[in-house]
Design a protein around this motif. Structure first.
Motif, PDB file in Angstrom:
ATOM      1  N   SER A   9       0.942 -39.916  33.901  1.00  0.00           N
ATOM      2  CA  SER A   9       2.002 -40.357  32.602  1.00  0.00           C
ATOM      3  C   SER A   9       3.114 -39.895  33.183  1.00  0.00           C
ATOM      4  O   SER A   9       4.635 -38.644  32.607  1.00  0.00           O
ATOM      5  CB  SER A   9       0.944 -38.410  32.999  1.00  0.00           C
ATOM      6  N   GLY A  10       3.655 -40.280  34.577  1.00  0.00           N
ATOM      7  CA  GLY A  10       4.920 -39.225  34.966  1.00  0.00           C
ATOM      8  C   GLY A  10       5.869 -40.618  35.271  1.00  0.00           C
ATOM      9  O   GLY A  10       6.327 -41.407  34.991  1.00  0.00           O
ATOM     10  N   SER A  11       6.377 -40.504  36.850  1.00  0.00           N
ATOM     11  CA  SER A  11       7.125 -40.941  37.119  1.00  0.00           C
ATOM     12  C   SER A  11       6.672 -42.428  37.644  1.00  0.00           C
ATOM     13  O   SER A  11       7.457 -43.513  37.939  1.00  0.00           O
ATOM     14  CB  SER A  11       7.539 -40.676  38.199  1.00  0.00           C
ATOM     15  N   GLY A  12       5.201 -42.641  37.860  1.00  0.00           N
ATOM     16  CA  GLY A  12       4.403 -43.939  37.527  1.00  0.00           C
ATOM     17  C   GLY A  12       5.083 -44.487  39.517  1.00  0.00           C
ATOM     18  O   GLY A  12       4.464 -46.167  39.212  1.00  0.00           O
ATOM     19  N   SER A  13       5.665 -43.657  40.621  1.00  0.00           N
ATOM     20  CA  SER A  13       5.451 -44.242  41.784  1.00  0.00           C
ATOM     21  C   SER A  13       4.200 -45.130  42.117  1.00  0.00           C
ATOM     22  O   SER A  13       4.394 -46.192  43.123  1.00  0.00           O
ATOM     23  CB  SER A  13       6.321 -43.209  42.899  1.00  0.00           C
ATOM     24  N   ASN A  14       2.790 -44.328  42.149  1.00  0.00           N
ATOM     25  CA  ASN A  14       1.703 -44.924  42.540  1.00  0.00           C
ATOM     26  C   ASN A  14       1.658 -46.325  41.848  1.00  0.00           C
ATOM     27  O   ASN A  14       1.186 -47.472  42.768  1.00  0.00           O
ATOM     28  CB  ASN A  14       1.101 -43.635  42.514  1.00  0.00           C
ATOM     29  N   MET A  15       1.798 -46.268  40.857  1.00  0.00           N
ATOM     30  CA  MET A  15       1.456 -48.223  40.031  1.00  0.00           C
ATOM     31  C   MET A  15       2.654 -48.583  40.604  1.00  0.00           C
ATOM     32  O   MET A  15       2.017 -49.682  40.991  1.00  0.00           O
ATOM     33  CB  MET A  15       2.257 -47.291  38.783  1.00  0.00           C
ATOM     34  N   LEU A  86      -6.420 -44.270  37.724  1.00  0.00           N
ATOM     35  CA  LEU A  86      -5.942 -43.367  37.485  1.00  0.00           C
ATOM     36  C   LEU A  86      -3.943 -42.851  38.114  1.00  0.00           C
ATOM     37  O   LEU A  86      -5.004 -42.759  39.399  1.00  0.00           O
ATOM     38  CB  LEU A  86      -6.281 -42.119  37.621  1.00  0.00           C
ATOM     39  N   ALA A  87      -3.053 -42.824  38.306  1.00  0.00           N
ATOM     40  CA  ALA A  87      -2.051 -42.630  39.109  1.00  0.00           C
ATOM     41  C   ALA A  87      -1.112 -41.924  38.279  1.00  0.00           C
ATOM     42  O   ALA A  87       0.114 -42.177  37.701  1.00  0.00           O
ATOM     43  CB  ALA A  87      -1.291 -44.475  38.741  1.00  0.00           C
ATOM     44  N   GLY A  88      -1.194 -40.368  38.793  1.00  0.00           N
ATOM     45  CA  GLY A  88      -0.923 -39.189  38.040  1.00  0.00           C
ATOM     46  C   GLY A  88      -1.107 -39.220  36.636  1.00  0.00           C
ATOM     47  O   GLY A  88      -0.071 -39.206  35.631  1.00  0.00           O
ATOM     48  N   PHE A  89      -2.212 -39.382  36.449  1.00  0.00           N
ATOM     49  CA  PHE A  89      -2.301 -39.694  34.942  1.00  0.00           C
ATOM     50  C   PHE A  89      -3.206 -38.165  34.401  1.00  0.00           C
ATOM     51  O   PHE A  89      -4.199 -38.112  34.894  1.00  0.00           O
ATOM     52  CB  PHE A  89      -4.002 -40.368  34.723  1.00  0.00           C
ATOM     53  N   MET A  90      -2.271 -37.029  34.498  1.00  0.00           N
ATOM     54  CA  MET A  90      -2.293 -35.728  34.007  1.00  0.00           C
ATOM     55  C   MET A  90      -3.162 -35.278  32.325  1.00  0.00           C
ATOM     56  O   MET A  90      -2.606 -34.688  32.006  1.00  0.00           O
ATOM     57  CB  MET A  90      -1.091 -35.000  33.833  1.00  0.00           C
ATOM     58  N   ARG A  91      -4.422 -35.780  32.197  1.00  0.00           N
ATOM     59  CA  ARG A  91      -5.385 -35.602  31.319  1.00  0.00           C
ATOM     60  C   ARG A  91      -6.777 -35.501  32.164  1.00  0.00           C
ATOM     61  O   ARG A  91      -7.329 -36.017  33.119  1.00  0.00           O
ATOM     62  CB  ARG A  91      -5.434 -36.794  30.764  1.00  0.00           C
ATOM     63  N   ASN A 107      -9.319 -42.069  41.217  1.00  0.00           N
ATOM     64  CA  ASN A 107      -7.822 -41.520  41.180  1.00  0.00           C
ATOM     65  C   ASN A 107      -7.291 -40.915  42.719  1.00  0.00           C
ATOM     66  O   ASN A 107      -8.049 -41.604  43.603  1.00  0.00           O
ATOM     67  CB  ASN A 107      -8.674 -39.928  41.261  1.00  0.00           C
ATOM     68  N   ILE A 108      -6.326 -40.546  42.482  1.00  0.00           N
ATOM     69  CA  ILE A 108      -5.731 -40.086  43.817  1.00  0.00           C
ATOM     70  C   ILE A 108      -4.955 -38.820  43.343  1.00  0.00           C
ATOM     71  O   ILE A 108      -4.921 -38.196  42.827  1.00  0.00           O
ATOM     72  CB  ILE A 108      -4.152 -40.902  43.715  1.00  0.00           C
ATOM     73  N   HIS A 109      -5.404 -38.146  44.243  1.00  0.00           N
ATOM     74  CA  HIS A 109      -5.052 -36.104  44.578  1.00  0.00           C
ATOM     75  C   HIS A 109      -4.307 -36.003  45.570  1.00  0.00           C
ATOM     76  O   HIS A 109      -4.847 -36.098  46.642  1.00  0.00           O
ATOM     77  CB  HIS A 109      -6.414 -35.937  43.703  1.00  0.00           C
ATOM     78  N   PRO A 110      -3.432 -35.579  45.365  1.00  0.00           N
ATOM     79  CA  PRO A 110      -2.626 -34.313  46.474  1.00  0.00           C
ATOM     80  C   PRO A 110      -2.739 -33.528  47.051  1.00  0.00           C
ATOM     81  O   PRO A 110      -2.806 -32.437  47.655  1.00  0.00           O
ATOM     82  CB  PRO A 110      -1.383 -34.616  45.660  1.00  0.00           C
ATOM     83  N   SER A 111      -3.726 -33.767  47.729  1.00  0.00           N
ATOM     84  CA  SER A 111      -4.846 -32.451  48.770  1.00  0.00           C
ATOM     85  C   SER A 111      -5.628 -32.854  49.580  1.00  0.00           C
ATOM     86  O   SER A 111      -6.076 -34.610  49.214  1.00  0.00           O
ATOM     87  CB  SER A 111      -5.626 -31.429  48.088  1.00  0.00           C
ATOM     88  N   VAL A 170       4.280 -36.346  51.276  1.00  0.00           N
ATOM     89  CA  VAL A 170       2.480 -36.557  50.693  1.00  0.00           C
ATOM     90  C   VAL A 170       2.593 -37.855  49.585  1.00  0.00           C
ATOM     91  O   VAL A 170       1.821 -38.786  50.178  1.00  0.00           O
ATOM     92  CB  VAL A 170       1.695 -35.730  50.098  1.00  0.00           C
ATOM     93  N   GLN A 171       3.665 -38.153  48.849  1.00  0.00           N
ATOM     94  CA  GLN A 171       4.066 -39.127  48.584  1.00  0.00           C
ATOM     95  C   GLN A 171       3.795 -40.079  49.247  1.00  0.00           C
ATOM     96  O   GLN A 171       3.599 -41.384  48.645  1.00  0.00           O
ATOM     97  CB  GLN A 171       4.963 -38.632  47.000  1.00  0.00           C
ATOM     98  N   LEU A 172       4.803 -40.291  50.279  1.00  0.00           N
ATOM     99  CA  LEU A 172       5.055 -42.077  50.902  1.00  0.00           C
ATOM    100  C   LEU A 172       3.759 -41.988  51.261  1.00  0.00           C
ATOM    101  O   LEU A 172       3.121 -43.184  51.185  1.00  0.00           O
ATOM    102  CB  LEU A 172       5.732 -41.359  52.024  1.00  0.00           C
ATOM    103  N   GLN A 173       2.788 -40.722  51.433  1.00  0.00           N
ATOM    104  CA  GLN A 173       1.266 -41.509  52.344  1.00  0.00           C
ATOM    105  C   GLN A 173       0.156 -41.978  51.111  1.00  0.00           C
ATOM    106  O   GLN A 173      -0.148 -43.211  50.889  1.00  0.00           O
ATOM    107  CB  GLN A 173       0.626 -40.671  52.762  1.00  0.00           C
ATOM    108  N   GLU A 174       0.985 -41.496  49.721  1.00  0.00           N
ATOM    109  CA  GLU A 174       0.223 -41.567  48.189  1.00  0.00           C
ATOM    110  C   GLU A 174       0.705 -43.351  48.611  1.00  0.00           C
ATOM    111  O   GLU A 174      -0.252 -44.319  48.161  1.00  0.00           O
ATOM    112  CB  GLU A 174       0.741 -41.289  47.316  1.00  0.00           C
ATOM    113  N   HIS A 175       1.142 -43.950  48.855  1.00  0.00           N
ATOM    114  CA  HIS A 175       2.213 -45.012  48.544  1.00  0.00           C
ATOM    115  C   HIS A 175       1.452 -46.454  49.513  1.00  0.00           C
ATOM    116  O   HIS A 175       1.470 -47.623  49.343  1.00  0.00           O
ATOM    117  CB  HIS A 175       3.767 -45.465  48.581  1.00  0.00           C
TER     118      HIS A 175
END
Ligand code: GAR
Length: 210
Positions: A9-15, A86-91, A107-111, A170-175
């Motif tokens: 849905s957004g910046s797509g950095s995980n994609m 699901l990579a920041g798919f905000m639905r 899915n990835i969730h930031p917590s 957190v995002q660095l770790q997501e990737h």
């Protein structure tokens, strides 16, 4: 080879992290499509730059959540994926949608789930004075942010952190962790059986692997 459809849905950095891992880390997999519900999302260009098939399905063009989810399902299934990411798919997804991809949607969730389901996770962790925070990859079930955990990365919360600095670390770790989980899945090592995730047949603890 296993086929992956990535929803953004957004910046797509995980994609990007996953697509680049598929390409560079000789993962036996193919990103069959990137599907996005927001026509203005920055991630679209990143997908096009990587020559990935891109579909925009604007949820605002649909009158109900059910109609959108049905159209999205049909679109995804045209690409016959083995795994939906699901990579920041905000639905929020309907039960029918989730059931259709049972055991094959991550899915990835930031917590550090089960802590901080929902939105504003970084600020909420700060407000609670947490000394640790992080990110979780989990299988998607009907419970929002509630399916079995696969892998977590933990970071320390510093005195001078704000929501923005936490989000960046957190995002660095997501990737790092999302491509690992995807690789396990496409190698046939990761599965969901009942309400547990398994790696190489072994039940993954409730926290996820850390
Ligand atoms: C990621 O930080 C992900 O953890 C979060 O959205 C961001 C998407 O970034 N997901 C959620 O909040 C899910 N509720 P990206 O588009 O750059 O991958």
């Amino acid at each position: 080879v296993p086929r992956i459809v990535i929803l953004i849905s957004g910046s797509g950095s995980n994609m990007v992290a996953i697509a680049d891992a598929v390409k560079n880390e000789n993962m036996e997999a193919e990103v069959a499509a990137v599907i996005c519900n927001r026509p203005e999302a920055a991630g679209l260009q990143k997908a096009r730059d990587r020559d990935l098939p891109v579909v925009v399905l604007d949820h605002k063009a649909f009158t109900s959540r059910e109609d959108f989810d049905r159209a999205l399902m049909a679109q995804i299934d045209e690409f016959a994926p083995d795994l939906v990411v699901l990579a920041g798919f905000m639905r929020i997804l309907t039960a029918d949608f989730v059931a259709h991809y049972h055991g094959r949607m991550l899915n990835i969730h930031p917590s550090l789930l089960p802590k901080y389901q929902g939105l504003n996770t970084h600020q909420r962790a700060l407000d609670d004075g947490e000394s640790e925070h992080g990110v979780t990859v989990h299988f998607v079930t009907e419970e929002l942010d509630g399916g079995p955990n696969v892998i977590q990365a933990v970071i320390a919360v510093n005195d001078d952190d704000d929501a923005n600095s936490l989000q960046q670390r957190v995002q660095l770790q997501e990737h790092v962790i999302y491509p690992i989980a995807v690789k396990w899945f496409v190698e046939g090592r990761l599965s969901m059986i009942g309400n547990h995730a398994r790696l190489d047949g072994n039940v993954i603890p409730a926290t996820g692997l850390q």
